[in-house]
Design a protein around this motif. Sequence first.
Motif, PDB file in Angstrom:
ATOM      1  N   THR A  31       0.874  -1.174   0.000  1.00 53.98           N
ATOM      2  CA  THR A  31       0.000   0.000   0.000  1.00 53.98           C
ATOM      3  C   THR A  31       0.904   1.215   0.000  1.00 53.98           C
ATOM      4  N   VAL A  32       0.770   2.052  -1.006  1.00 52.64           N
ATOM      5  CA  VAL A  32       1.655   3.197  -1.200  1.00 52.64           C
ATOM      6  C   VAL A  32       0.865   4.485  -1.039  1.00 52.64           C
ATOM      7  N   ILE A  33       1.381   5.398  -0.242  1.00 53.42           N
ATOM      8  CA  ILE A  33       0.800   6.721  -0.075  1.00 53.42           C
ATOM      9  C   ILE A  33       1.654   7.730  -0.828  1.00 53.42           C
ATOM     10  N   LEU A  34       1.024   8.663  -1.516  1.00 54.96           N
ATOM     11  CA  LEU A  34       1.773   9.688  -2.226  1.00 54.96           C
ATOM     12  C   LEU A  34       2.319  10.735  -1.259  1.00 54.96           C
ATOM     13  N   GLY A  35       3.598  11.050  -1.409  1.00 53.09           N
ATOM     14  CA  GLY A  35       4.222  12.134  -0.663  1.00 53.09           C
ATOM     15  C   GLY A  35       4.520  13.320  -1.563  1.00 53.09           C
ATOM     16  N   ASN A  36       5.026  14.383  -0.986  1.00 58.51           N
ATOM     17  CA  ASN A  36       5.311  15.586  -1.771  1.00 58.51           C
ATOM     18  C   ASN A  36       6.363  15.333  -2.841  1.00 58.51           C
ATOM     19  N   HIS A  37       7.364  14.497  -2.556  1.00 58.00           N
ATOM     20  CA  HIS A  37       8.378  14.209  -3.572  1.00 58.00           C
ATOM     21  C   HIS A  37       7.813  13.357  -4.702  1.00 58.00           C
ATOM     22  N   ASP A  38       6.883  12.489  -4.393  1.00 61.36           N
ATOM     23  CA  ASP A  38       6.248  11.678  -5.429  1.00 61.36           C
ATOM     24  C   ASP A  38       5.417  12.551  -6.363  1.00 61.36           C
ATOM     25  N   HIS A  60       5.892  15.723  -6.853  1.00 60.95           N
ATOM     26  CA  HIS A  60       6.824  16.572  -7.596  1.00 60.95           C
ATOM     27  C   HIS A  60       7.448  15.790  -8.755  1.00 60.95           C
ATOM     28  N   LEU A  61       7.753  14.520  -8.541  1.00 66.23           N
ATOM     29  CA  LEU A  61       8.260  13.682  -9.625  1.00 66.23           C
ATOM     30  C   LEU A  61       7.275  13.650 -10.785  1.00 66.23           C
ATOM     31  N   LEU A  62       6.001  13.465 -10.481  1.00 69.79           N
ATOM     32  CA  LEU A  62       4.988  13.436 -11.535  1.00 69.79           C
ATOM     33  C   LEU A  62       4.933  14.771 -12.276  1.00 69.79           C
ATOM     34  N   LEU A  76       5.825   3.106 -14.820  1.00 67.72           N
ATOM     35  CA  LEU A  76       6.006   3.354 -13.389  1.00 67.72           C
ATOM     36  C   LEU A  76       5.334   4.663 -12.969  1.00 67.72           C
ATOM     37  N   LEU A  77       5.471   5.694 -13.786  1.00 70.15           N
ATOM     38  CA  LEU A  77       4.859   6.981 -13.459  1.00 70.15           C
ATOM     39  C   LEU A  77       3.338   6.887 -13.484  1.00 70.15           C
ATOM     40  N   ASN A  78       2.805   6.156 -14.422  1.00 70.11           N
ATOM     41  CA  ASN A  78       1.360   5.966 -14.477  1.00 70.11           C
ATOM     42  C   ASN A  78       0.868   5.192 -13.261  1.00 70.11           C
ATOM     43  N   TRP A  79       1.620   4.187 -12.852  1.00 68.04           N
ATOM     44  CA  TRP A  79       1.289   3.440 -11.623  1.00 68.04           C
ATOM     45  C   TRP A  79       1.317   4.366 -10.410  1.00 68.04           C
ATOM     46  N   LEU A  80       2.351   5.204 -10.308  1.00 67.59           N
ATOM     47  CA  LEU A  80       2.470   6.106  -9.163  1.00 67.59           C
ATOM     48  C   LEU A  80       1.308   7.085  -9.122  1.00 67.59           C
ATOM     49  N   ARG A  81       0.896   7.559 -10.273  1.00 66.14           N
ATOM     50  CA  ARG A  81      -0.203   8.529 -10.357  1.00 66.14           C
ATOM     51  C   ARG A  81      -1.521   7.946  -9.836  1.00 66.14           C
ATOM     52  N   HIS A  82      -1.626   6.648  -9.787  1.00 62.73           N
ATOM     53  CA  HIS A  82      -2.861   5.998  -9.340  1.00 62.73           C
ATOM     54  C   HIS A  82      -2.807   5.550  -7.879  1.00 62.73           C
ATOM     55  N   ALA A  97      -9.388  13.775   0.157  1.00 66.21           N
ATOM     56  CA  ALA A  97      -8.346  12.943  -0.440  1.00 66.21           C
ATOM     57  C   ALA A  97      -8.849  12.326  -1.736  1.00 66.21           C
ATOM     58  N   GLN A  98     -10.064  11.817  -1.707  1.00 63.59           N
ATOM     59  CA  GLN A  98     -10.630  11.194  -2.902  1.00 63.59           C
ATOM     60  C   GLN A  98     -10.805  12.197  -4.034  1.00 63.59           C
ATOM     61  N   GLU A  99     -11.126  13.442  -3.692  1.00 60.70           N
ATOM     62  CA  GLU A  99     -11.275  14.454  -4.734  1.00 60.70           C
ATOM     63  C   GLU A  99      -9.960  14.653  -5.483  1.00 60.70           C
ATOM     64  N   VAL A 100      -8.859  14.758  -4.754  1.00 55.56           N
ATOM     65  CA  VAL A 100      -7.552  14.920  -5.390  1.00 55.56           C
ATOM     66  C   VAL A 100      -7.175  13.657  -6.161  1.00 55.56           C
ATOM     67  N   GLU A 101      -7.383  12.503  -5.552  1.00 54.96           N
ATOM     68  CA  GLU A 101      -7.021  11.242  -6.199  1.00 54.96           C
ATOM     69  C   GLU A 101      -7.765  11.052  -7.518  1.00 54.96           C
ATOM     70  N   GLN A 102      -9.053  11.346  -7.535  1.00 60.44           N
ATOM     71  CA  GLN A 102      -9.843  11.172  -8.749  1.00 60.44           C
ATOM     72  C   GLN A 102      -9.371  12.096  -9.864  1.00 60.44           C
ATOM     73  N   LEU A 103      -8.999  13.321  -9.499  1.00 61.12           N
ATOM     74  CA  LEU A 103      -8.497  14.252 -10.501  1.00 61.12           C
ATOM     75  C   LEU A 103      -7.125  13.820 -11.008  1.00 61.12           C
ATOM     76  N   LEU A 104      -6.272  13.378 -10.099  1.00 64.38           N
ATOM     77  CA  LEU A 104      -4.926  12.941 -10.473  1.00 64.38           C
ATOM     78  C   LEU A 104      -4.976  11.728 -11.398  1.00 64.38           C
ATOM     79  N   GLN A 105      -5.983  10.903 -11.234  1.00 66.10           N
ATOM     80  CA  GLN A 105      -6.116   9.692 -12.044  1.00 66.10           C
ATOM     81  C   GLN A 105      -6.948   9.913 -13.313  1.00 66.10           C
ATOM     82  N   SER A 106      -7.410  11.129 -13.515  1.00 67.21           N
ATOM     83  CA  SER A 106      -8.267  11.443 -14.665  1.00 67.21           C
ATOM     84  C   SER A 106      -7.428  12.008 -15.810  1.00 67.21           C
ATOM     85  N   ASP A 107      -8.102  12.308 -16.911  1.00 64.98           N
ATOM     86  CA  ASP A 107      -7.418  12.915 -18.056  1.00 64.98           C
ATOM     87  C   ASP A 107      -7.006  14.355 -17.797  1.00 64.98           C
TER      88      ASP A 107
END
Length: 272
Positions: A60-67, A69-71, A98-104, A136-146
């Motif tokens: 289970t991976v949580i996104l951090g600020n460096h992650d 920023h990488l994206l 890998l970047l697409n995986w991280l974005r999700h 959190a879900q609002e940000v996640e859904q946008l990050l995983q969207s087009d």
Amino acid sequence: MATYLVGDIQGCLPDLKKLLAQANFDPLNDHLWLAGDLVARGPESLETLRFVKALGDHATVILGNHDLHLLAVSHQPARAKKSDNIHQIFTAEDGPELLNWLRHQPLLAEHPHYPLVMVHAGITPQWTLEQARQYAQEVEQLLQSDDYLWLLKNMYGDGPDWWQEDLSRLERLRFTINSFTRMRFCDPQGRLDMHCKVQPNDPTVGNLIPWFDVKRDQPLGKTIVFGHWAALMGHQDEHCIGLDTGCVWGNSLTMLRWEDGQRFVTECPLYA
């Protein structure tokens, strides 16, 4: 099956592997929770992404600020920092995958059986757990969207530092990201501080308070596990567990087994 929780890896994969060996971690049966910042200043950011991704459902991976920023750097809304050791990711054949995986990956995760919620930096004291889930879900859904490039371009900024229900959409998204991935201190009313990174007893802190010491109107009812704040060198109270012990800064990497509370620690070389 055991549940292991670990702080910021920041590309220090050899140290993570040492901890997993200490604990006799079984990748087929055990579960590893990582509190964000898989990448950045350490020597093996690319290899860390590959290793964790290969764990599949056992990580289970949580996104951090460096992650995040990488994206952003990968799509050029932002520039890499001089201290970031991430360029191999952009030239690797599996880099886009890998970047697409991280974005999700999420900003917040809750264990299905234990009273445990993991975030990278913290949960603003102004929120209930239900609010934390919602935003959190609002940000996640946008990050995983087009529309994720719009978010990556516009997420930077220190404000707003105070939660209000009438924030604009962008203000709400930015506050949410800052709370989950950047926060360390608040003022006594709970206003976020984005700059102070020292220990709580440092004389430069002034009237600032660690976010976890600001009184909540409504207790979350679960233990918050977080990373991000290396200067704490770990933290534990009745409500929170901080696991960042500054591996990339030449201190140590710490992992906790939830079921019995046993900690596993390995000393780290100075990477940054």
